[in-house]
Enzyme design. Structure first.
Site, short mmCIF file in Angstrom:
data_model
loop_
_atom_site.label_atom_id
_atom_site.label_comp_id
_atom_site.label_asym_id
_atom_site.label_seq_id
_atom_site.Cartn_x
_atom_site.Cartn_y
_atom_site.Cartn_z
N HIS A 68 0.84 -1.19 0.00
CA HIS A 68 0.00 0.00 0.00
C HIS A 68 0.88 1.25 0.00
CE1 HIS A 68 -2.81 -2.72 2.61
NE2 HIS A 68 -2.80 -3.09 1.34
N TYR A 131 2.98 2.30 13.68
CA TYR A 131 3.38 3.32 12.72
C TYR A 131 2.74 4.67 13.03
CZ TYR A 131 -0.94 1.75 10.32
OH TYR A 131 -2.23 1.39 10.01
#
Length: 464
Positions: A68, A131
């Site tokens: 992605h 993240y």
């Protein structure tokens, strides 16, 4: 695990940076500074301004996610467990399709720039993948994602666990091969004040930028940026301003000048901070009183009139933006009506003008201002104020008028000099700085030297 020193390592993908993180352990477990802005930025990591922290927990070894590419930057690390990470550059450009792989455990992290495809496969049970991102997720932003199939033959990623034995989602199985991927376009530059003298010159200097005229962005309006999608931009150049120096001394003009040059600039600075933009703001010699022989970027502002006061206030606001360039210029000459064109017209019509001879400075041709702005954006020197006029000795308006007469084939002796006081006697006008000479050493040290003003004037008259 042995403690590492905090360090950054470049990868085969531009902007993709691997980090070694110190992990300190004892009999109770371990501790690490997973994200430490001051130390990491000092080592060279972009100051990307994270706004959201996400955790992806994976029960079993072999869970595989991606590839992605998202419209924001990410800082990826592992809290527990271990992953095999694979990154593919899906940005428009020469590095499109470049691949980098690495194993990440709690002692390793990676900075993933916008448009680089991110994927991973867990190599241990109970792996927590963490993240940080520098924009908030939205349905609108999701429409800008770019995807690549995990099995793409061109990328040829050597997955530790074969993909036919890995856990994958139905969506990931349906992603396109590289040949069918639409590359993610880079963020763009927005130029405000597109139809002014400088805005017109910037169209040639920054051909890939978006240009907003006053009908799209009016700094004097209550909501100047309605309809602007800041996520599309990384830089904004403000070439718009209220510049009616004399009208600014009237009740209506004073209000309009403060609305555009201060309130509008404050709104722009706020947007630049919120969205992490680089802001280029065009300033003026009118922030000074003209009592010095020349002015450096570090000299204190001392404006004489309302226009100069509003420009000085705007400069102070812009200086609070972390990534800013204040481009201070003087005596601007470009497309449309200006002093040089007026003098050329008077010469052709047989008029012998009296021109002020006690105001001195340098002309600033918009082609040179635009080229200087482009240089700042291409080279990204230290942020701050940069004087940007044409080079050469200072001249008075009278001397320039004589050069225009001579350059258009007319007798320069037809131009006579007059003092500022005499010229404006009986008129309601704004006070002018008598010396507008700006020192250019800082800009030249940054690698850009403008043309000599006389040379630029000759070229301008030849093209007019």
């Amino acid at each position: 695990m042995a403690a590492k020193q905090l360090a950054l390592r470049e990868t085969t993908i531009p902007g993709l940076v691997l980090l070694d993180l110190p992990v300190h352990g004892d009999n109770r477990g371990w501790f690490k500074e997973n994200w430490q802005r001051e130390k990491m930025v000092a080592l060279g990591l972009p100051d990307f301004g994270p706004v959201q922290n996400n955790i992806s927990f994976n029960d079993k070894t072999g869970a595989t996610r991606g590839i992605h590419a998202e419209p924001w930057d990410k800082f990826v690390s592992v809290a527990t467990g271990k992953i095999f990470g694979a990154w593919v550059d899906l940005r428009e450009g020469d590095s499109f399709g470049a691949v980098f792989t690495a194993e990440l455990d709690p002692s390793t992290a990676i900075f993933v720039p916008r448009g680089v495809g991110n994927s991973y496969q867990t190599l241990a049970d109970d792996t927590a993948y963490v993240y940080l991102v520098n924009d908030h997720w939205s349905a609108e932003a999701q429409g800008e994602y770019t995807f690549l199939n995990l099995e793409d033959e061109t990328a040829a990623i050597d997955w530790p666990i074969p993909l036919d034995r890995a856990e994958r989602s139905e969506k990931d199985l349906a992603h396109p091969r590289l040949a069918d991927v639409v590359p993610m376009k880079p963020k763009r530059t927005l130029v405000i004040g597109a139809n002014g003298q400088l805005g017109t010159a910037l169209r040639s200097a920054l051909p890939d930028a978006d240009f907003a005229a006053r009908d799209r962005v009016d700094l004097a309006s209550a909501a100047p940026f309605d309809g602007i999608r800041w996520a599309d931009y990384d830089t904004v150049v403000n070439a718009a301003a209220y510049t009616k120096v004399d009208e600014a001394e009237t009740e209506t003009g004073r209000r309009d000048a403060w609305a555009a040059n201060v309130a509008g600039v404050a709104a722009l600075a706020r947007a630049a901070v919120e969205h992490g933009l680089t802001l280029v703001h065009v300033s003026s010699d009118y922030v000074f009183d003209g009592t010095e022989q020349s002015y450096a970027e570090t000299d204190a502002c001392s404006p004489l009139g309302v226009y100069g006061q509003t420009k000085a206030a705007g400069d102070a606001i812009v200086s609070t933006v972390p990534r800013h360039y204040i481009v201070r210029t003087s005596w601007v000459i470009g497309e449309g009506g200006n002093f040089v064109r007026t003098m050329a017209s008077l010469a052709e019509r047989g008029i012998d003008p009296s021109v002020v001879d006690d105001q001195v400075g340098r002309l600033s041709f918009t082609d040179d201002i635009a080229a200087g702005i482009r240089h700042l954006l291409e080279t990204r020197p230290e942020h701050g104020v940069y004087n940007l006029t044409n080079e050469g000795p200072s001249m008075s308006w009278c001397e320039i008028a004589k050069l225009v007469y001579e350059g258009t084939g007319h007798d320069p002796a037809r131009v006579s000099g007059v003092s500022t006081e005499e010229y404006f006697a009986g008129k309601r006008v704004a006070p002018r700085p008598l010396n507008s000479t700006l020192e250019l050493g800082k800009l030249e040290a940054a690698g850009f030297t403008p043309r000599d003003a006389r040379e630029a004037l000759t070229a301008y008259l030849a093209e007019a």
